[in-house]
Design a protein around this motif. Structure first.
Motif, PDB file in Angstrom:
ATOM      1  N   ALA A  80       0.389   4.346  -2.596  1.00 20.57           N
ATOM      2  CA  ALA A  80       0.433   6.232  -1.771  1.00 20.57           C
ATOM      3  C   ALA A  80       1.481   6.600  -2.567  1.00 20.57           C
ATOM      4  N   THR A  81       2.962   6.167  -2.864  1.00 16.37           N
ATOM      5  CA  THR A  81       4.116   7.013  -3.274  1.00 16.37           C
ATOM      6  C   THR A  81       3.855   7.239  -4.797  1.00 16.37           C
ATOM      7  N   THR A 129      -5.810   7.666   2.264  1.00 14.14           N
ATOM      8  CA  THR A 129      -5.776   6.914   0.455  1.00 14.14           C
ATOM      9  C   THR A 129      -6.240   5.900   1.719  1.00 14.14           C
ATOM     10  N   ASP A 146       0.562  10.394  -4.450  1.00 10.63           N
ATOM     11  CA  ASP A 146       1.339  11.316  -3.680  1.00 10.63           C
ATOM     12  C   ASP A 146       2.096  12.446  -4.931  1.00 10.63           C
ATOM     13  N   ALA A 166       1.107  -1.085   0.187  1.00  2.75           N
ATOM     14  CA  ALA A 166       0.259   0.110  -0.436  1.00  2.75           C
ATOM     15  C   ALA A 166       0.955   1.391   0.028  1.00  2.75           C
ATOM     16  N   GLY A 167       2.242   1.148   0.567  1.00  2.62           N
ATOM     17  CA  GLY A 167       2.718   2.221   0.952  1.00  2.62           C
ATOM     18  C   GLY A 167       3.227   2.977  -0.393  1.00  2.62           C
ATOM     19  N   ILE A 168       3.533   1.777  -1.675  1.00  4.18           N
ATOM     20  CA  ILE A 168       4.346   1.705  -3.203  1.00  4.18           C
ATOM     21  C   ILE A 168       2.461   2.645  -3.739  1.00  4.18           C
TER      22      ILE A 168
END
Lengths: 141, 141, 141, 141
Positions: free
Chosen positions: C54-55, C82, C58, C50-52
């Motif tokens: 978000a990357t 997100t 963003d 999920a952080g990727i």
């Protein structure tokens, strides 16, 4: 019928009566709530308080979700995030919520809030909210 | 004095009077707001509506921020996100806001909301909010 | 030209090269970024973390904002939220960011992320983000 | 043992290896993840990209939640919101996640991310996230 259920539940949200909000439209996965300006609900500069905007946006999200739920399910707001984009002033405020991702346990919704000024709409806030489908607790709205 | 400014601005938030909220404590970067339960502000299951919880949490955040701002600045909520953790029922609701990152243009705040039940506090909601420092618009609260 | 500035700045985001993301489209207030699946960027179930997601979302938000900023301004993400709507699996991931509220100091953006599977797109995530216009710090991207 | 499960699952998150993140501490409801700076993961000004900060914060939240779940449950991030409070530069980044509201279906978590500079910690980001407890899908991490 889902719309009847939403209308019945909305009628039980006493805060909606208190702030003068009305349920304008219920379709599967989409709900519109409107309210008039009210000096009793303002912040320090005379605009509608952001929390009141959030109140109608959250209910619009919640009822959009409830409109897609089974008859024995109730809706619960888990969380929401709102951005305030412009001053909340106008002749009328309109929150439109819709389900962007239905689910058995979780429904994700978003909402817009517009202010009507001189007859035209201006976007003043957005919301994204996560709603839970609650079953088996003896509530169904 | 910052606390006086916050108190004066709070007194102008007419929604606070309407919902019965009171400013309990103002320290630099920290503000506490309390309110009683009120059947007129409930959702369909009889609990305080999430938007009303957000209303006191947002004001607690905003005034925590204002308490650290220059005298000629006003505070504006840009956005907030709130999680509802437990039913909003109790004898009293207490929102505590604090600044976690002060800044010249932006202040980031968080807030907790507790419900008092049988004399003990239960965490019912959290908020993170972003507040803007507004200068040069002729407002200072 | 705004698009050139965005392209030059994107080329400096070394994380974009590392994750294989490419800038697909730059219009005033709208940016599209795409990336392929990559086993090196997965979470425990083999989906993109999920952080990727978000990357790229963003950066799509940030560059949508930068495309509307003055030439001497830089963009800074203040916050984003997100929602993950579906498993991040597919042949390709596409983040589309757009400015929903431009401003002199703050720009509010949203983004969608779709996964392409068998040639059709599925919405897997949404983002709302707040971007700051930074001037006078000697950076302009 | 919950800590063993968390460690085994973390080891399967290939993105953690890719970004050099390590699991520093697992306690019931609390997880710490650390990572070094890495030029390959930066944004245009040379700081760690906000999405990478979100990656370790989200995993810290998710594993804090997993540490409290039944053995046959898996964790899924539904949503998170993060505020960037300061530049992501330093010798080391530390994300600490904890459960603020455990639940049978939903766990709400928050996280802080600190940068270590000259041996002292500076708060650079916060996150609030909602995690789902997934059962009966044949996954347990």
């Amino acid at each position: 019928m889902a719309a009847d259920r939403v209308r019945a539940s909305f009628a039980k949200q006493r805060v909606m009566t208190t702030i003068g909000a009305t349920l304008e439209r219920v379709e599967p996965g989409e709900v519109t709530i409107a309210m008039p300006p009210n000096p009793a609900l303002t912040q320090q500069h005379g605009y509608l308080h952001a929390g009141i905007i959030a109140t109608i946006a959250d209910s619009a999200c919640g009822y959009a979700a409830l409109s897609l739920m089974p008859d024995d399910a109730a809706v619960l707001s888990i969380e929401f995030k709102t951005n305030m984009l412009a001053r909340a002033e106008g002749e009328r405020f309109i929150a439109r919520g819709r389900v962007i991702k239905p689910g058995r346990t979780i429904m994700v919704c978003d909402a817009t809030v517009h202010a009507v000024r001189d007859g035209s709409e201006k976007l003043i806030a957005t919301m994204t909210g996560t709603m839970m489908v609650v079953q088996g607790r003896g509530i169904s709205d």
